[in-house]
Design an enzyme around this catalytic site. Structure first.
Site, PDB file in Angstrom:
ATOM      1  N   THR A 196       0.828  -1.228   0.000  1.00 44.80           N
ATOM      2  CA  THR A 196       0.000   0.000   0.000  1.00 44.80           C
ATOM      3  C   THR A 196       0.856   1.269   0.000  1.00 44.80           C
ATOM      4  O   THR A 196       0.400   2.307  -0.473  1.00 44.80           O
ATOM      5  CB  THR A 196      -0.973   0.024   1.195  1.00 44.80           C
ATOM      6  OG1 THR A 196      -0.226   0.034   2.417  1.00 44.80           O
ATOM      7  CG2 THR A 196      -1.894  -1.177   1.166  1.00 44.80           C
ATOM      8  N   VAL A 246      -1.851   6.347   0.702  1.00 45.62           N
ATOM      9  CA  VAL A 246      -3.297   6.114   0.765  1.00 45.62           C
ATOM     10  C   VAL A 246      -3.501   4.599   0.651  1.00 45.62           C
ATOM     11  O   VAL A 246      -3.404   4.032  -0.427  1.00 45.62           O
ATOM     12  CB  VAL A 246      -3.994   6.906  -0.363  1.00 45.62           C
ATOM     13  CG1 VAL A 246      -5.479   6.650  -0.371  1.00 45.62           C
ATOM     14  CG2 VAL A 246      -3.718   8.403  -0.172  1.00 45.62           C
ATOM     15  N   HIS A 247      -3.760   3.973   1.801  1.00 49.70           N
ATOM     16  CA  HIS A 247      -3.677   2.511   1.886  1.00 49.70           C
ATOM     17  C   HIS A 247      -4.949   1.779   1.446  1.00 49.70           C
ATOM     18  O   HIS A 247      -4.907   0.868   0.616  1.00 49.70           O
ATOM     19  CB  HIS A 247      -3.376   2.096   3.338  1.00 49.70           C
ATOM     20  CG  HIS A 247      -2.190   2.788   3.920  1.00 49.70           C
ATOM     21  ND1 HIS A 247      -0.913   2.307   3.790  1.00 49.70           N
ATOM     22  CD2 HIS A 247      -2.082   3.940   4.631  1.00 49.70           C
ATOM     23  CE1 HIS A 247      -0.069   3.114   4.407  1.00 49.70           C
ATOM     24  NE2 HIS A 247      -0.760   4.116   4.923  1.00 49.70           N
ATOM     25  N   ASP A 248      -6.067   2.128   2.094  1.00 46.01           N
ATOM     26  CA  ASP A 248      -7.281   1.302   1.961  1.00 46.01           C
ATOM     27  C   ASP A 248      -7.831   1.215   0.535  1.00 46.01           C
ATOM     28  O   ASP A 248      -8.334   0.145   0.143  1.00 46.01           O
ATOM     29  CB  ASP A 248      -8.372   1.823   2.915  1.00 46.01           C
ATOM     30  CG  ASP A 248      -7.966   1.686   4.378  1.00 46.01           C
ATOM     31  OD1 ASP A 248      -7.127   0.821   4.684  1.00 46.01           O
ATOM     32  OD2 ASP A 248      -8.489   2.457   5.205  1.00 46.01           O
TER      33      ASP A 248
END
Ligand code: BDR
Ligand code: CA
Length: 330
Positions: A196, A246-248
């Protein structure tokens, strides 16, 4: 054909982008949302989810999860996500009543109602999924698949030196979930930090989101801009420069499309006892444990393609949601 998702999240700036992406994607259906404490306390997470769902026209149950992790004291990341979880964004009031069930019960009810169909998507700590497993141990076989953002394999942590936030908040819950899903028909997909963190929003990305908010753009776009501005400020203060990891949304987009990354099988467990490493996800690269792989781990991410896809999905989808002729999916 659309894929139904139960999204369990601790909204959270990048969770908000992931929810917007799902609402905007024509092949995804948000079948339910569970609010889990993490980035901010569960009351704030739940309010964020209710407001976002209302603005996005999501017609699905939204249940509040547990007040605290299974064992350890709660911790929050308001330095990262702002005091309310959505950075500088000021949210309108929501008339959304929410669902009276607990988050754990919503997991169970939706999985039982759509056996083999529902995809679980965990974008926060695993607390409520772990509690759901106590009610329905067959959950791993009722779900079509589980995808989650969490952990770090051969990569530094972002919370402790070796631990990632979603796992570090409730390591016992994550450990129970990984153990329960061992042997599920499809191995859960883990999107951990080494995948991510290849996704970097730059000023150019922020400008493109800002364009979505101008001239009668969807109200959600203004919320995302104000949230992202805070996320950039946090990353800059943390020494990363003017950008944001920005992971999700990457994990979410991969769950919807199967695209933008490959996966590799790996045996992974959660460290619970380490005095320095509690909450670390340990991957057994050389098979020393003699255990079969229990996860598919995201790898070989194509971040630029993903960011283009995300922005284009938001542009097209939010445009459609702004159309007065549009109504929420049944
Ligand atoms: C994860 O932690 C949260 O702060 C983010 O929303 C993401 O789910 C990244 O470590
Ligand atoms: Ca999250």
């Amino acid at each position: 054909m659309t894929v139904p998702f139960l999204v369990d999240c601790d909204t959270g700036i990048d969770d908000a982008i992931a929810l917007s992406y799902l609402a905007a994607h024509p092949q995804a259906e948000i079948a339910g949302i569970v609010s889990t404490g993490g980035n901010v306390a569960v009351t704030a997470v739940h309010r964020n989810n209710l407001v976002l769902a209302e603005l996005l026209g999501v017609d699905a149950p939204i249940a509040r999860g547990a007040d605290r992790p299974l064992v350890q004291e709660p911790m929050f990341a308001d330095d990262t996500h702002g005091p309310g979880g959505l950075g500088h964004a000021v949210l309108p009031e929501s008339a959304h009543p929410g669902d009276p069930r607990t988050g754990a019960q919503l997991w169970v009810d939706l999985a039982r109602a759509r056996p083999g169909e529902l995809v679980g998507l965990v974008l926060g700590p695993h607390t409520n999924l772990a509690l759901a497993l106590e009610i329905e141990p067959e959950l791993p076989h009722l779900l079509r698949r589980l995808h989650f953002m969490g952990g770090a394999i051969n990569h530094r942590g972002n919370t402790g030196p070796t631990s990632e936030w979603n796992i570090a908040v409730d390591p016992e819950a994550a450990q129970r979930v990984l153990s329960a899903f061992t042997g599920a028909a499809q191995r859960p997909v883990m999107g951990s930090l080494e995948a991510t963190e290849t996704v970097r929003f730059t000023q150019d990305t922020l400008d493109r989101v800002t364009e979505l908010a101008t001239d009668g753009g969807h109200p959600i776009a203004r919320i995302l801009v104000e949230a992202l501005r805070f996320y950039f400020e946090f990353h800059q203060a943390d020494g990363f420069g003017w950008m944001a990891h920005v992971h999700d949304p990457l994990v979410t987009a991969h769950a919807v499309t199967g695209d933008f990354a490959s996966t590799r099988p790996l045996a992974v467990d959660v460290e619970l006892a380490g005095t320095l490493t509690r909450g670390q996800t340990v991957g057994d690269e050389l098979g020393r444990w003699g255990r079969a792989p229990n996860l598919e781990v995201l790898t070989e991410v194509r971040p630029d393609e993903f960011v283009e896809h995300l922005l284009e999905t938001l542009r097209a989808g939010l445009g459609r949601l702004s159309d007065p002729a549009w109504s929420p999916r049944p």
